[in-house]
Design a protein around this motif. Structure first.
Motif, PDB file in Angstrom:
ATOM      1  N   SER A  74      43.605 -74.786  -2.788  1.00 26.95           N
ATOM      2  CA  SER A  74      42.280 -75.358  -2.616  1.00 26.95           C
ATOM      3  C   SER A  74      42.161 -76.593  -3.507  1.00 26.95           C
ATOM      4  O   SER A  74      42.974 -76.796  -4.426  1.00 26.95           O
ATOM      5  CB  SER A  74      41.184 -74.340  -2.983  1.00 26.95           C
ATOM      6  OG  SER A  74      39.906 -74.940  -2.944  1.00 26.95           O
ATOM      7  N   ILE A  75      41.154 -77.413  -3.228  1.00 31.46           N
ATOM      8  CA  ILE A  75      40.923 -78.591  -4.065  1.00 31.46           C
ATOM      9  C   ILE A  75      40.471 -78.187  -5.463  1.00 31.46           C
ATOM     10  O   ILE A  75      40.512 -78.993  -6.390  1.00 31.46           O
ATOM     11  CB  ILE A  75      39.890 -79.539  -3.421  1.00 31.46           C
ATOM     12  CG1 ILE A  75      38.572 -78.794  -3.165  1.00 31.46           C
ATOM     13  CG2 ILE A  75      40.427 -80.127  -2.128  1.00 31.46           C
ATOM     14  CD1 ILE A  75      37.469 -79.697  -2.631  1.00 31.46           C
ATOM     15  N   ASN A  76      40.045 -76.943  -5.602  1.00 31.41           N
ATOM     16  CA  ASN A  76      39.625 -76.424  -6.904  1.00 31.41           C
ATOM     17  C   ASN A  76      40.595 -75.317  -7.321  1.00 31.41           C
ATOM     18  O   ASN A  76      40.428 -74.155  -6.947  1.00 31.41           O
ATOM     19  CB  ASN A  76      38.195 -75.876  -6.832  1.00 31.41           C
ATOM     20  CG  ASN A  76      37.668 -75.465  -8.205  1.00 31.41           C
ATOM     21  OD1 ASN A  76      38.410 -75.389  -9.193  1.00 31.41           O
ATOM     22  ND2 ASN A  76      36.369 -75.197  -8.284  1.00 31.41           N
ATOM     23  N   PRO A  77      41.639 -75.642  -8.081  1.00 29.39           N
ATOM     24  CA  PRO A  77      42.641 -74.642  -8.453  1.00 29.39           C
ATOM     25  C   PRO A  77      42.072 -73.454  -9.212  1.00 29.39           C
ATOM     26  O   PRO A  77      42.548 -72.326  -9.046  1.00 29.39           O
ATOM     27  CB  PRO A  77      43.632 -75.437  -9.331  1.00 29.39           C
ATOM     28  CG  PRO A  77      43.418 -76.863  -8.933  1.00 29.39           C
ATOM     29  CD  PRO A  77      41.963 -76.976  -8.598  1.00 29.39           C
ATOM     30  N   GLU A  78      41.078 -73.689 -10.041  1.00 28.86           N
ATOM     31  CA  GLU A  78      40.511 -72.586 -10.818  1.00 28.86           C
ATOM     32  C   GLU A  78      39.805 -71.587  -9.917  1.00 28.86           C
ATOM     33  O   GLU A  78      39.827 -70.375 -10.173  1.00 28.86           O
ATOM     34  CB  GLU A  78      39.547 -73.146 -11.866  1.00 28.86           C
ATOM     35  CG  GLU A  78      40.227 -73.985 -12.941  1.00 28.86           C
ATOM     36  CD  GLU A  78      39.231 -74.474 -13.976  1.00 28.86           C
ATOM     37  OE1 GLU A  78      38.021 -74.182 -13.821  1.00 28.86           O
ATOM     38  OE2 GLU A  78      39.664 -75.143 -14.934  1.00 28.86           O
ATOM     39  N   ALA A  79      39.164 -72.065  -8.867  1.00 24.69           N
ATOM     40  CA  ALA A  79      38.439 -71.171  -7.970  1.00 24.69           C
ATOM     41  C   ALA A  79      39.385 -70.314  -7.141  1.00 24.69           C
ATOM     42  O   ALA A  79      39.075 -69.168  -6.811  1.00 24.69           O
ATOM     43  CB  ALA A  79      37.524 -71.981  -7.050  1.00 24.69           C
ATOM     44  N   VAL A 143      36.193 -69.820  -1.816  1.00 24.50           N
ATOM     45  CA  VAL A 143      36.553 -71.231  -1.976  1.00 24.50           C
ATOM     46  C   VAL A 143      36.249 -71.985  -0.683  1.00 24.50           C
ATOM     47  O   VAL A 143      36.117 -71.388   0.392  1.00 24.50           O
ATOM     48  CB  VAL A 143      38.056 -71.395  -2.334  1.00 24.50           C
ATOM     49  CG1 VAL A 143      38.356 -70.782  -3.686  1.00 24.50           C
ATOM     50  CG2 VAL A 143      38.927 -70.774  -1.252  1.00 24.50           C
ATOM     51  N   ARG A 144      36.164 -73.289  -0.813  1.00 24.13           N
ATOM     52  CA  ARG A 144      35.959 -74.137   0.353  1.00 24.13           C
ATOM     53  C   ARG A 144      37.286 -74.725   0.814  1.00 24.13           C
ATOM     54  O   ARG A 144      38.135 -75.085   0.013  1.00 24.13           O
ATOM     55  CB  ARG A 144      34.992 -75.278   0.008  1.00 24.13           C
ATOM     56  CG  ARG A 144      33.580 -74.827  -0.338  1.00 24.13           C
ATOM     57  CD  ARG A 144      32.726 -76.030  -0.687  1.00 24.13           C
ATOM     58  NE  ARG A 144      32.709 -77.016   0.410  1.00 24.13           N
ATOM     59  CZ  ARG A 144      32.117 -78.209   0.309  1.00 24.13           C
ATOM     60  NH1 ARG A 144      31.517 -78.563  -0.815  1.00 24.13           N
ATOM     61  NH2 ARG A 144      32.136 -79.029   1.344  1.00 24.13           N
TER      62      ARG A 144
END
Length: 271
Positions: A74-79, A143-144
């Motif tokens: 995802s574009i947000n690795p932490e999520a 996540v998106r």
């Protein structure tokens, strides 16, 4: 210096040579012919002059006991980190899911996998693409725009018989042809029968047996051109090798050849 020799010995040697030559010619009939060595003998002289459509790639269905590598991006690795097996310390029994093997997921006997946060997911009977869609839908809760990468960790095949390096081969992708597999096994031995290759395949819980002729261009359109997971390939020996094993006399062929050469040399000297 004058070399003296017995006339009877010379006559005996001259009578012996034709007999040895006859034995040599008879024993060489078990040699492998050129036409049995060349692959695609029935193909056109120039394969570049003729296009042959390949069969469609097989759809590999996930089965119980399969090992899958599954990674969610995802574009947000932490999520997305809690959704992946690598989140935290997965080597200990307290944090690693029960149905994991190494860095992958083991499909249990009921056909399910247990993923972090996503829970139990039915995998058996699905293709990789279908399982991707299922995991993406479940991941949207956390996540998106998730991206899912799945591959088999236990995609292997077995090659036995008249090849240079028989064995079990595991590959990292799901696309491999029969020709590539034979290349991985070191190609045929001189006695490999290319006209009657046996492929044993698992389909719908049954063993399916198919014979392949590698000397024919039909191999390129065969549904067995691409291998499937757990395929077994057996290359049987040619009759020439069977005859050499059954007839111990054929093993003395090199010695007979040397004897004929020496006898001919002796007669030449004694003339």
């Amino acid at each position: 210096m004058v070399i003296k020799h017995s006339t009877s010995t010379s006559i005996w040697l001259k009578q012996l040579v034709p007999g040895l030559l006859l034995v040599l010619c008879f024993m060489q009939t078990s040699c492998v012919g050129y036409k049995n060595i060349v692959n695609f003998r029935q193909a056109p002289d120039s394969l570049a002059m003729k296009s042959i459509p390949l069969p469609p790639l097989p759809e590999h269905k996930i089965q119980p006991d399969d090992q899958l590598s599954i990674t969610i991006y995802s574009i947000n690795p932490e999520a997305v980190a809690p959704l992946n097996l690598s989140h935290g310390n997965t080597t200990g029994p307290e944090t690693a899911p029960a149905a994991t093997v190494g860095a992958g997921f083991l499909v249990d006997r009921e056909g399910n996998i247990d993923m972090p946060s996503l829970g139990r997911i039915k995998a058996a009977g699905l293709t990789v693409e279908e399982l991707k869609d299922t995991i993406i839908q479940k991941s949207l809760r956390y996540v998106r725009d998730p991206i899912v990468n799945i591959r088999f960790l236990n995609f292997h095949f077995t090659i036995l018989g008249e090849v240079s390096g028989p064995g079990i081969f595991t590959i990292a992708n799901e696309k491999i042809t029969l020709l590539e597999a034979l290349g991985m096994a070191g190609d045929f031995t001189p006695y490999g029968n290319k006209e009657n290759i046996l492929i044993v395949r698992e389909e719908a819980g049954q063993q399916v047996f198919e014979r392949i002729n590698l000397l024919s261009q039909d191999i390129f359109t065969s549904p067995y051109f691409y291998l499937r997971k757990n395929d077994l390939i057996y290359v049987e020996p040619m009759q020439a090798k069977t005859a050499s094993i059954a007839d111990p006399a054929s093993k003395v062929l090199p010695y007979v050849s040397v004897l004929v050469t020496l006898t001919t040399l002796i007669i030449t000297i004694l003339r």
